[in-house]
Design an enzyme around this catalytic site. Structure first.
Site, short mmCIF file in Angstrom:
data_model
loop_
_atom_site.label_atom_id
_atom_site.label_comp_id
_atom_site.label_asym_id
_atom_site.label_seq_id
_atom_site.Cartn_x
_atom_site.Cartn_y
_atom_site.Cartn_z
N ASP A 1 1.48 10.84 12.98
CA ASP A 1 1.28 9.68 13.29
C ASP A 1 2.54 9.10 14.51
OD1 ASP A 1 -0.15 8.69 10.96
OD2 ASP A 1 1.85 10.10 10.07
N ASP B 1 9.26 -0.19 36.88
CA ASP B 1 7.91 -0.32 35.72
C ASP B 1 6.97 -0.52 36.69
OD1 ASP B 1 5.64 -0.66 34.52
OD2 ASP B 1 6.82 -2.45 33.58
N HIS C 1 2.68 -6.00 32.04
CA HIS C 1 3.32 -5.82 33.12
C HIS C 1 2.93 -5.61 34.62
CE1 HIS C 1 4.85 -1.96 30.57
NE2 HIS C 1 4.54 -2.31 29.35
#
Lengths: 560, 560
Positions: free
Chosen positions: B49, B196, B369
């Site tokens: 999971d 990022d 993003h």
């Protein structure tokens, strides 16, 4: 005569799914089949390589089948032939490239002598007789040369089937969609249009295949090392563009991977691939060339595990190891379900230092299917009374219905059917009159029909929940359990708790002994009891529902 | 003092992958952690999971850990806390919304009393002391309110970590990225930018979240039945837009699904979600409203099997059955790997007659993003000496390296590292000085660490090849095989051939009896022999390599 009778049309596959396209048109005396394709497994069909349509219904009507008519040579339109043609044994009518590809497949399947393949030339506007029907192919543009649609004259009226198409105004082979032929069919009055719809989510029109050639020019100009291009083996126009651009940049081109080598050979033999500069070279010779003089065209654009590109990315290719001046072009977009494998390969190649160009970065792929505006254009050209979209998942069919409504069609003229539904078509309109059994046949390796839906469910459960094997020895002489039952978990997420294990063992032994005390019991009865006891202990003790496999070992013989 | 010493920076996750973001910065005396996230399994990790980072290395250094600094409240940044925080036990510093979400999770995990959560207000430009380091949060825009980046002053210099960000010029909460704060950090001289990069494949800039609101206006204007919107539970700005648009169109809004209900409650309590018109309504009351007065906001935008949207699509939802005047909006794009489940749901909903709006059809989703141009803008703002992209697969990191080169950075200023590599950062530059053990911890259900890599390989093999269970009863008294070994295939693609089966049975019995004749043998020895005999018969007879599970049943006790 058209319009006086009816014809019954049934999709045996290719609708409500992408893949295994196959359509039957049946009049009172005759039956024709359009396409005979295969499909691919979904992510729950573990271990399945290929999915075929079930043609049992066709096989029962074999005596009526006048012919199989092929729109083009893609696997999802011809791929079931080597597996299932022998159940039907009708002549196969196909344009030359598809005919060549089919002939090769049938030879490999050992059916080369038996099969009757009849080529037609779409440009000659042939009218192929098929009992009380006729089939008139017309050329369309698609991502393989020699793609056609069909005008099919039936007792229920004229039906136009687009095949897979787009309106490429500048196709690489110079052969655009035959609009005049479509207009000529339209003038005769079309009862039903069966239309490709899989790219309806694309607004506007799909760009010409030529744009990929323009990207290749930029890529080749920038590349200093080897160029490796992964694409579909059947995308002859793209391979042609690689050859043309390579020639201008002083590079040779080597196809790698079985399907690519085969298709390049067939396409060259049949005149669909031209190499005037003599740039094609075979693998062995290619490896001797300097890096900046070579282009490899390779299989694996969908991340297929055994493909050349996968092996290069995994560093298991016997010859090619990527280094940091090489350029790899993935000239495809991942088909849904293949994204993770394709991106894994891209990551691996970047990691090895290659410059990787893929569809998110540059126009290295265009689809072979019509965008929304092209689908509307086809509808406007054909002007049918009725429409039935095919070659799409249900969302594509639904969006096509919206498009038809926009074009002024009423709901009773728009037919979204599912595989097996029998549409009766005639002057009175179109209605569903029956539903026949359709299904799927799973292929693994070379084994046909070997795995059934139940086995696939079992595999999926084993994969997600694990298994408990419970082996019980039964002394048939004494009619009692011999020794302790053995509880063996496999792929299970939890350690079996000792208390659960010992309580389960005792319960199994006592319960089976109670059954045996009443007299001899069949293995199936004992197995069923084992299953229910083990399931209840696993759920009560661990909140788990693994698959349970009881095994009954008969030990009476050893000391009878 | 900055610039005089060094700091060591190690990604324990979140690099070369998307998910489980966690980064350690270690000086001689102190250690801080940025984010503490979870990840999701890939398609071969059956039954798993959640995937957690391995924090054993952090646990060993627990005494040095001054704090865990959270950039925002997404699962891939906070989700490992309930599972693994107890191994580290440092104070958690987070902006208010993330702090609220973490507090809820820790309470559920039974850790509510122990954990020390310290909120900071990004707008007050706090300077958080952390041993010989300081952490200065600055506000960024992202797909959850209260997202921040950090300026981290270390003995090795000033490091700027962007967190997950974009430059949304018109954020729904009116709080844009704090450019002045970033400029202020830049002026102090930044040694390293950690950026990022996951959306670098998007050219240009990511659109503002507001465009989704504009699409909602059109959707609401056209809808005559119920509206069902599936989105991420943490996308508070989107839920705000649903509330605002619903209010204008006279509809009430009911969140359905546990995570949505919880997050809406927390966001309202903390003042991140405003409902001045009082349109929010609970599920029970919503079901009583007329169709054209209700909007359901539901879980399941990624096709999660137990989500509200899946249950509606499968017709297993206890209350909602879709009909042909309803509109369903999938306000998300499928994350790679989820495409097939998402498209299956879309197809099912179309089939039930709903109008389904999804990302291929309309602008119902934008990313949180930065696109390529925004990443360049951040780089230009920060003007670091060195850059290290994070939060991406290797292809994203590689493309970020290209971007940095375009901006004039040399290769020795661009650092693509993998998890576990220790980067030493100081006035002399950045270099890899060590590599620590990192890994993954798999969670199934509520069970931590329960399944290991070997079990996952076993599951994948069972799923793809099937299993042969071979049960052999051994009479320990007589030291011989009792009865016939039982060969039980499971999930196998082929029928076991009778000859193969009987030859295998004989070979097993004879071979095991030979071993037993030499004296008592351990089960493991017998099992190994069973495995090798069964494998060789399966391969010789069937060209198959299924998993093999030997089970040895001891039956001596029953007649000793």
């Amino acid at each position: 005569m058209p319009g006086e009778g009816t014809v019954r049309l049934t999709f045996l596959g290719g609708i409500n799914e992408v893949g295994k396209n196959i359509l039957a048109l049946e009049s009172d005396n005759d039956l024709i089949v359009v396409d005979f394709g295969l499909g691919f497994p979904d992510e729950t069909q573990h271990g399945v390589d290929v999915v075929l349509p079930d043609v049992a219904w066709l096989a029962e009507r074999r005596a009526k089948v006048r012919g199989i008519y092929i729109t083009h040579g893609h696997e999802d339109h011809i791929g079931a032939l080597p597996w299932l043609w022998a159940d039907v044994r009708a002549p196969i009518h196909a344009p030359p490239l598809a005919a060549g590809l089919i002939a090769g497949k049938m030879r490999e399947a050992g059916l080369g002598r038996e099969v009757d393949i009849r080529e037609f030339d779409p440009d000659s506007r042939p009218v192929l007789a098929a009992g009380d029907m006729t089939v008139e192919p017309f050329r369309v543009t698609h991502s393989i040369p020699d793609a056609v649609g069909f005008g099919i004259t039936t007792p229920g009226g004229l039906i136009v089937h687009t095949g897979d198409f787009k309106f490429d105004p500048t196709p690489v082979d110079g052969k655009p969609t035959d609009i005049a032929a479509i207009e000529a069919l339209s003038k005769r009055g079309v009862r039903l249009l069966i239309s490709d719809c899989v790219h309806i989510e694309t607004y506007g029109a799909t760009p010409s295949e030529r744009v990929v050639g323009a990207t290749y020019e930029d890529v080749f100009a920038a590349a200093s090392g080897r160029i490796i291009i992964a694409t579909f083996a059947s995308l002859i126009a793209r391979i042609q563009q690689v050859i043309d651009v390579a020639h201008r940049h002083g590079r040779r081109v080597a196809p790698l991977g079985r399907s690519l080598v085969t298709n390049v050979q067939i396409a060259q033999d049949l005149g669909y691939l031209h190499d005037p500069g003599g740039v094609l070279v075979d693998e062995r010779d290619a490896h001797r060339l300097p890096d900046n003089r070579i282009v490899y065209v390779v299989t694996g654009s969908q991340g297929e595990p055994m493909s050349v590109l996968s092996r290069i990315a995994n560093r298991t290719h016997h010859e090619i190891e990527v280094h940091n001046r090489d350029t790899v072009v993935i000239s495809a977009t991942p088909i849904p379900g293949n994204e993770t494998s394709v991106y894994r390969i891209i990551d691996q190649l970047f990691h090895q230092g290659a410059e990787v160009i893929y569809s998110s970065r540059a126009r290295v792929h265009v689809s072979g299917h019509a965008g929304r505006d092209e689908l509307r254009r086809m509808l406007d050209l054909v002007k049918p009374q009725h429409v039935a979209p095919t070659h799409g998942e249900y969302r594509h069919l639904s969006l096509y219905a919206d498009l038809a409504r926009e074009a002024g069609y009423r709901d009773d003229q728009i037919h979204l059917v599912v595989a097996g539904e029998v549409m009766e078509i005639g002057a009175d309109g179109v209605r569903i009159v029956d539903r026949i059994e359709t299904g799927r046949v799973f292929v693994e390796g070379r084994v046909l029909n070997a795995v059934d839906e139940a086995t696939l469910v079992e595999r999926d459960r084993m994969a997600n929940e694990g298994i408990i094997v419970v082996a019980v020895a039964i002394d048939r002489g004494m009619d009692e359990v011999a020794g302790d039952p053995v509880i063996a978990p496999m792929g299970l997420v939890i350690e079996l708790d000792d208390t659960v294990r010992s309580e389960m063992t005792i319960a199994l032994r006592e319960s089976l002994n109670r059954i045996l005390a009443r007299g001899p019991a069949e293995d199936a009865v004992l197995a069923q009891r084992v299953r229910s006891i083990a399931a209840s202990y696993m759920f009560r003790g661990h909140r788990r529902r693994p698959a349970i496999r009881p095994v009954i070992v008969d030990v009476s013989s050893s000391h009878g």
